[in-house]
Every structure is written in structure tokens, then in C-alpha cells.
Design a protein around this motif. Structure first.
Motif, PDB file in Angstrom:
ATOM      1  N   LEU A   1       0.835  -1.199   0.000  1.00 13.35           N
ATOM      2  CA  LEU A   1       0.000   0.000   0.000  1.00 13.35           C
ATOM      3  C   LEU A   1       0.867   1.245   0.000  1.00 13.35           C
ATOM      4  O   LEU A   1       0.476   2.296  -0.489  1.00 13.35           O
ATOM      5  CB  LEU A   1      -0.873   0.013   1.263  1.00 13.35           C
ATOM      6  CG  LEU A   1      -1.922  -1.085   1.409  1.00 13.35           C
ATOM      7  CD1 LEU A   1      -2.522  -1.038   2.805  1.00 13.35           C
ATOM      8  CD2 LEU A   1      -3.002  -0.939   0.365  1.00 13.35           C
ATOM      9  N   ALA A   2       2.068   1.109   0.557  1.00 12.74           N
ATOM     10  CA  ALA A   2       2.936   2.270   0.720  1.00 12.74           C
ATOM     11  C   ALA A   2       3.792   2.565  -0.487  1.00 12.74           C
ATOM     12  O   ALA A   2       4.374   3.634  -0.570  1.00 12.74           O
ATOM     13  CB  ALA A   2       3.848   2.054   1.930  1.00 12.74           C
ATOM     14  N   VAL A   3       3.901   1.637  -1.419  1.00  6.22           N
ATOM     15  CA  VAL A   3       4.881   1.824  -2.475  1.00  6.22           C
ATOM     16  C   VAL A   3       4.278   2.330  -3.774  1.00  6.22           C
ATOM     17  O   VAL A   3       4.966   2.473  -4.763  1.00  6.22           O
ATOM     18  CB  VAL A   3       5.651   0.515  -2.766  1.00  6.22           C
ATOM     19  CG1 VAL A   3       6.246  -0.033  -1.506  1.00  6.22           C
ATOM     20  CG2 VAL A   3       4.777  -0.521  -3.450  1.00  6.22           C
ATOM     21  N   SER A   4       2.980   2.608  -3.769  1.00  9.67           N
ATOM     22  CA  SER A   4       2.333   3.015  -5.012  1.00  9.67           C
ATOM     23  C   SER A   4       2.419   4.510  -5.257  1.00  9.67           C
ATOM     24  O   SER A   4       1.961   5.009  -6.271  1.00  9.67           O
ATOM     25  CB  SER A   4       0.856   2.603  -4.987  1.00  9.67           C
ATOM     26  OG  SER A   4       0.212   3.203  -3.884  1.00  9.67           O
ATOM     27  N   ALA A   5       3.040   5.227  -4.306  1.00  9.29           N
ATOM     28  CA  ALA A   5       3.045   6.688  -4.400  1.00  9.29           C
ATOM     29  C   ALA A   5       4.090   7.228  -5.349  1.00  9.29           C
ATOM     30  O   ALA A   5       4.097   8.403  -5.667  1.00  9.29           O
ATOM     31  CB  ALA A   5       3.248   7.291  -3.017  1.00  9.29           C
ATOM     32  N   GLY A   6       5.018   6.399  -5.791  1.00  8.96           N
ATOM     33  CA  GLY A   6       6.023   6.861  -6.742  1.00  8.96           C
ATOM     34  C   GLY A   6       7.396   6.909  -6.135  1.00  8.96           C
ATOM     35  O   GLY A   6       7.644   6.411  -5.058  1.00  8.96           O
ATOM     36  N   VAL A   7       8.324   7.537  -6.853  1.00 11.63           N
ATOM     37  CA  VAL A   7       9.715   7.579  -6.445  1.00 11.63           C
ATOM     38  C   VAL A   7       9.881   8.464  -5.222  1.00 11.63           C
ATOM     39  O   VAL A   7       9.305   9.533  -5.132  1.00 11.63           O
ATOM     40  CB  VAL A   7      10.588   8.117  -7.595  1.00 11.63           C
ATOM     41  CG1 VAL A   7      12.051   8.167  -7.177  1.00 11.63           C
ATOM     42  CG2 VAL A   7      10.420   7.258  -8.830  1.00 11.63           C
TER      43      VAL A   7
ATOM     44  N   PRO B   1       5.931   4.389   6.038  1.00 11.49           N
ATOM     45  CA  PRO B   1       5.985   3.501   4.877  1.00 11.49           C
ATOM     46  C   PRO B   1       4.664   3.436   4.114  1.00 11.49           C
ATOM     47  O   PRO B   1       4.600   2.866   3.030  1.00 11.49           O
ATOM     48  CB  PRO B   1       6.295   2.133   5.505  1.00 11.49           C
ATOM     49  CG  PRO B   1       6.853   2.437   6.829  1.00 11.49           C
ATOM     50  CD  PRO B   1       6.170   3.685   7.288  1.00 11.49           C
ATOM     51  N   PHE B   2       3.615   4.019   4.695  1.00 15.58           N
ATOM     52  CA  PHE B   2       2.275   3.885   4.129  1.00 15.58           C
ATOM     53  C   PHE B   2       1.742   5.224   3.629  1.00 15.58           C
ATOM     54  O   PHE B   2       0.625   5.622   3.933  1.00 15.58           O
ATOM     55  CB  PHE B   2       1.332   3.318   5.190  1.00 15.58           C
ATOM     56  CG  PHE B   2       1.767   2.006   5.751  1.00 15.58           C
ATOM     57  CD1 PHE B   2       1.448   0.814   5.118  1.00 15.58           C
ATOM     58  CD2 PHE B   2       2.520   1.964   6.911  1.00 15.58           C
ATOM     59  CE1 PHE B   2       1.865  -0.393   5.635  1.00 15.58           C
ATOM     60  CE2 PHE B   2       2.933   0.757   7.438  1.00 15.58           C
ATOM     61  CZ  PHE B   2       2.612  -0.429   6.791  1.00 15.58           C
ATOM     62  N   ASP B   3       2.539   5.921   2.867  1.00 10.01           N
ATOM     63  CA  ASP B   3       2.171   7.258   2.411  1.00 10.01           C
ATOM     64  C   ASP B   3       0.875   7.252   1.604  1.00 10.01           C
ATOM     65  O   ASP B   3       0.157   8.237   1.561  1.00 10.01           O
ATOM     66  CB  ASP B   3       3.325   7.849   1.577  1.00 10.01           C
ATOM     67  CG  ASP B   3       3.177   9.339   1.368  1.00 10.01           C
ATOM     68  OD1 ASP B   3       2.514   9.987   2.207  1.00 10.01           O
ATOM     69  OD2 ASP B   3       3.706   9.862   0.384  1.00 10.01           O
ATOM     70  N   GLY B   4       0.560   6.114   0.968  1.00 11.57           N
ATOM     71  CA  GLY B   4      -0.662   6.039   0.165  1.00 11.57           C
ATOM     72  C   GLY B   4      -1.868   5.533   0.927  1.00 11.57           C
ATOM     73  O   GLY B   4      -2.947   5.386   0.351  1.00 11.57           O
ATOM     74  N   SER B   5      -1.709   5.253   2.220  1.00 10.58           N
ATOM     75  CA  SER B   5      -2.813   4.708   3.008  1.00 10.58           C
ATOM     76  C   SER B   5      -2.879   5.419   4.350  1.00 10.58           C
ATOM     77  O   SER B   5      -2.165   5.070   5.291  1.00 10.58           O
ATOM     78  CB  SER B   5      -2.624   3.202   3.232  1.00 10.58           C
ATOM     79  OG  SER B   5      -3.605   2.695   4.116  1.00 10.58           O
ATOM     80  N   PRO B   6      -3.731   6.439   4.491  1.00 10.83           N
ATOM     81  CA  PRO B   6      -3.794   7.211   5.744  1.00 10.83           C
ATOM     82  C   PRO B   6      -4.055   6.350   6.975  1.00 10.83           C
ATOM     83  O   PRO B   6      -3.480   6.603   8.038  1.00 10.83           O
ATOM     84  CB  PRO B   6      -4.950   8.186   5.486  1.00 10.83           C
ATOM     85  CG  PRO B   6      -4.981   8.352   4.007  1.00 10.83           C
ATOM     86  CD  PRO B   6      -4.619   7.002   3.452  1.00 10.83           C
TER      87      PRO B   6
ATOM     88  N   LEU C   1      16.159   4.130  16.992  1.00 11.34           N
ATOM     89  CA  LEU C   1      15.322   3.288  16.138  1.00 11.34           C
ATOM     90  C   LEU C   1      14.714   4.174  15.053  1.00 11.34           C
ATOM     91  O   LEU C   1      13.864   5.018  15.336  1.00 11.34           O
ATOM     92  CB  LEU C   1      14.247   2.607  16.983  1.00 11.34           C
ATOM     93  CG  LEU C   1      14.804   1.748  18.132  1.00 11.34           C
ATOM     94  CD1 LEU C   1      13.700   1.370  19.114  1.00 11.34           C
ATOM     95  CD2 LEU C   1      15.486   0.502  17.581  1.00 11.34           C
ATOM     96  N   VAL C   2      15.174   3.989  13.823  1.00 12.93           N
ATOM     97  CA  VAL C   2      14.859   4.905  12.729  1.00 12.93           C
ATOM     98  C   VAL C   2      13.716   4.344  11.881  1.00 12.93           C
ATOM     99  O   VAL C   2      13.905   3.433  11.087  1.00 12.93           O
ATOM    100  CB  VAL C   2      16.108   5.166  11.865  1.00 12.93           C
ATOM    101  CG1 VAL C   2      15.802   6.244  10.817  1.00 12.93           C
ATOM    102  CG2 VAL C   2      17.300   5.581  12.718  1.00 12.93           C
ATOM    103  N   ASP C   3      12.535   4.908  12.065  1.00 13.02           N
ATOM    104  CA  ASP C   3      11.317   4.408  11.418  1.00 13.02           C
ATOM    105  C   ASP C   3      11.303   2.883  11.452  1.00 13.02           C
ATOM    106  O   ASP C   3      11.089   2.210  10.444  1.00 13.02           O
ATOM    107  CB  ASP C   3      11.187   4.929   9.985  1.00 13.02           C
ATOM    108  CG  ASP C   3       9.745   5.333   9.660  1.00 13.02           C
ATOM    109  OD1 ASP C   3       9.010   5.708  10.594  1.00 13.02           O
ATOM    110  OD2 ASP C   3       9.360   5.271   8.489  1.00 13.02           O
ATOM    111  N   ALA C   4      11.548   2.378  12.645  1.00 17.65           N
ATOM    112  CA  ALA C   4      11.789   0.951  12.824  1.00 17.65           C
ATOM    113  C   ALA C   4      10.492   0.163  12.959  1.00 17.65           C
ATOM    114  O   ALA C   4       9.460   0.673  13.397  1.00 17.65           O
ATOM    115  CB  ALA C   4      12.657   0.732  14.064  1.00 17.65           C
ATOM    116  N   SER C   5      10.589  -1.091  12.607  1.00 17.36           N
ATOM    117  CA  SER C   5       9.523  -2.061  12.820  1.00 17.36           C
ATOM    118  C   SER C   5       9.451  -2.350  14.318  1.00 17.36           C
ATOM    119  O   SER C   5      10.389  -2.879  14.902  1.00 17.36           O
ATOM    120  CB  SER C   5       9.861  -3.334  12.034  1.00 17.36           C
ATOM    121  OG  SER C   5       8.950  -4.363  12.295  1.00 17.36           O
TER     122      SER C   5
END
Length: 307
Positions: A21-27, A250-255, A176-180
Motif C-alpha cells: 500500500l505504501a509503495v504506489s506513491a512513486g519515487v 511507509p504507508f504514504d498512500g494509506s492514511p 530506532l529509525v522508522d523501525a519495525s
């Protein structure tokens, strides 16, 4: 091919807790460093700094039948260990590591996890316990026995959680940098990640000889069970932690998923003492690339606090 490489890179991170869901926003685009205590370095300044920096020394360490590459820039005081996210090797830190060594004089260690960079692959499903063992064995072989500042991006947050839990006397502090992080992995969210990434896994199976595809497949095989256990994991109260969460996540395309990611970071900070939450304004999930000065600043704060 360039577009495919970008997709592959992101797909591998997806199963570290980052849905497609997060990777569809582009480069991903770089953002300014406004508001940080360090100015963003210009390309020429970075190149100049790199030319004058000490060169890391390669150490090959064997653990459980496979060899791992550790890159060490010797210094004094604490040891800063940089652990990259899913699908990334030690080169992810190529700009940050020299700056940290120059600024702090500390020993800086980067390494390639199994199957990445110059490290040998381990067959079968990805196992976080094996990854923790690799890091423990590597640091022991290097003679690192105290005062580690552990810096972990994305998937490496899972390694950091178990590593710190098993070695609270070794880890002086962590960034912890944008860590899981454990609070994110409810059964519902884990199922969403698995479903969103199934097409990428199916595509990877068509060429399993590619190292990145092989790693993606191995993560997928153990993902659900591993993250059900990870959701119950805890961070030791004796180890201070700074959590940097990206604004875009990581989910820029999914609020909705972006909110859950940010909420998980905030929940983690509330769960124990000596934890600080920092938002990387304007940054994508690639905070070390988008906001390197901010990451350096927070690491150096931890070094000063724990040194």
C-alpha cells in the motif's frame, strides 16, 4: 529496469512490516532538513568529508556455518553499530558512517546481514533469532563487550528489540529509525501486510536465484508466525531508546495504515522509561537518506548521553 529495481527494493522492505500500500506513491524524493540541528550536507561537502575520513576495515566472521562481513572504522569510547533495513546492506550508511566517526571519534561498525552485501546467505525461512546470533557473534569477534549505541532502520528494529532484550548490559542506548516495532503487529495488521505483498512474493518465486528475491521469499515464509511472536516482545527498561518516526511513514498512500504506524511508535515510547519520540518532518520511510542530519544529530545525542 530502473523502475523494476525501485519496485524490488521497496517490495523487500514491505515484508519487514511495510505493505505495498505504501509503495504506489512513486519515487521517493529528498526533503529539506529544516528544523534539524545540523545543516543538510551538500554533495560536494559529503564527498570532501568522505575523502578525508578513515577507511573501514573488513572483518569476515563465521557463525553457524556462514560468513558475515563487518566493516569497522576504529575509534574510542562507545561503539556505534548501524543496522540497515530489509533488503539493504552496509552501503546504506555510506554517507552517515564517516560523519559519525568524524564528529564523535567513536568506533563505527556497519555490517551485511546474511545474504546481503558480502555476507553469505542462509537457506530457509528468515529467522530473527539467527540474525540476532549473527550480530552477537560478530560483535564478540570484534571484541565489543560494552557501550554499544545500536542504530536500527526498518526491519532491523526487530533485530534490535531481541538483541537488546538478550544483551541489556551491552547496549548503552539505541536510535530506532522508522523501525519495525512490536505494537504495530496486531493480527489484523499482519494479515493486511501479508495480503498486500502476496503479488510481490509470487513474482519473486519466478526468479529465486536473484539474492533479493531469495530474501523476500525467505521472509514471507516465516512472516505471520514471527510477527505474532514479535507483537508480544518487549524492550528492556534499562536501555534508553530514541524513536524517529517518518512523517510520511511507509504507508504514504494509506492514511489508516500510516496512522497505525505512527501510533505504534508512540505506544512503544509510552511503554517504558527513557524513551523519546522524534518526528522526521517531510521524510519518507527512508529517513537516513531524506533527513541524514537529523539521524546523525539523534545518534550523537545518544552518544553524549551514554558516553
Amino acid at each position: 529496469m530502473a523502475r523494476l529495481r525501485r519496485f524490488d527494493r521497496r517490495a523487500h522492505r514491505a515484508l519487514a512490516g511495510i505493505a505495498l500500500l505504501a509503495v504506489s506513491a512513486g519515487v521517493v524524493t529528498a526533503c529539506s532538513d529544516e528544523g534539524s540541528g545540523h545543516p543538510a550536507p551538500s554533495p560536494s561537502a559529503s564527498a570532501s568529508s568522505a575523502r578525508g575520513a578513515a577507511e573501514p576495515e573488513l572483518h569476515m566472521v563465521e557463525n553457524d556455518g556462514h560468513r558475515l562481513a563487518f566493516h569497522v572504522t576504529e575509534g574510542s569510547g562507545p561503539t556505534i553499530v548501524l543496522d540497515a533495513g530489509g533488503g539493504e546492506d552496509s552501503s546504506y550508511w555510506k554517507d552517515i558512517a564517516p560523519q559519525l566517526h568524524s564528529d564523535t571519534g567513536a568506533t563505527v561498525v556497519t555490517y551485511d546481514r546474511a545474504g546481503l552485501g558480502r555476507s553469505e546467505a542462509v537457506p530457509g525461512p528468515w529467522d530473527v533469532a539467527s540474525a540476532v546470533s549473527d550480530l552477537e557473534t560478530g560483535l564478540r569477534a570484534l571484541g565489543v563487550t560494552r557501550d554499544v549505541i545500536l542504530v536500527s532502520h526498518s526491519q532491523a528494529g526487530e533485530i534490535a528489540t531481541y538483541f537488546a532484550g538478550a544483551n541489556p548490559g551491552l547496549v548503552a542506548g539505541s536510535v530506532l529509525v522508522d523501525a519495525s516495532l512490536p505494537p504495530f503487529y496486531t493480527d489484523e495488521e499482519t494479515a493486511r501486510v501479508v495480503a498486500a505483498n502476496q503479488p510481490a512474493v509470487d513474482a519473486a518465486r519466478e526468479d529465486p536465484s536473484d539474492p533479493r528475491n531469495s530474501q523476500l521469499i525467505s521472509i514471507a515464509e516465516s512472516y505471520t508466525a514471527m510477527h505474532a511472536a514479535y507483537h508480544r516482545a518487549s524492550w528492556p527498561d534499562t536501555v534508553p531508546a530514541t524513536v524517529i518516526v517518518s512523517e510520511k511513514t511507509p504507508f504514504d498512500g494509506s492514511p489508516e495504515d500510516a496512522r497505525r504506524w505512527r501510533d505504534a511508535a508512540a505506544a512503544f515510547v509510552r511503554q517504558g522509561p527513557d524513551r523519546t519520540l522524534v518526528t522526521a518532518r517531510g521524510s519518507s520511510h527512508d529517513v537516513p537518506e531524506d533527513r541524514p542530519a537529523l539521524v546523525i544529530e539523534e545518534i550523537e545525542k545518544m552518544v553524549r548521553a551514554e558516553g
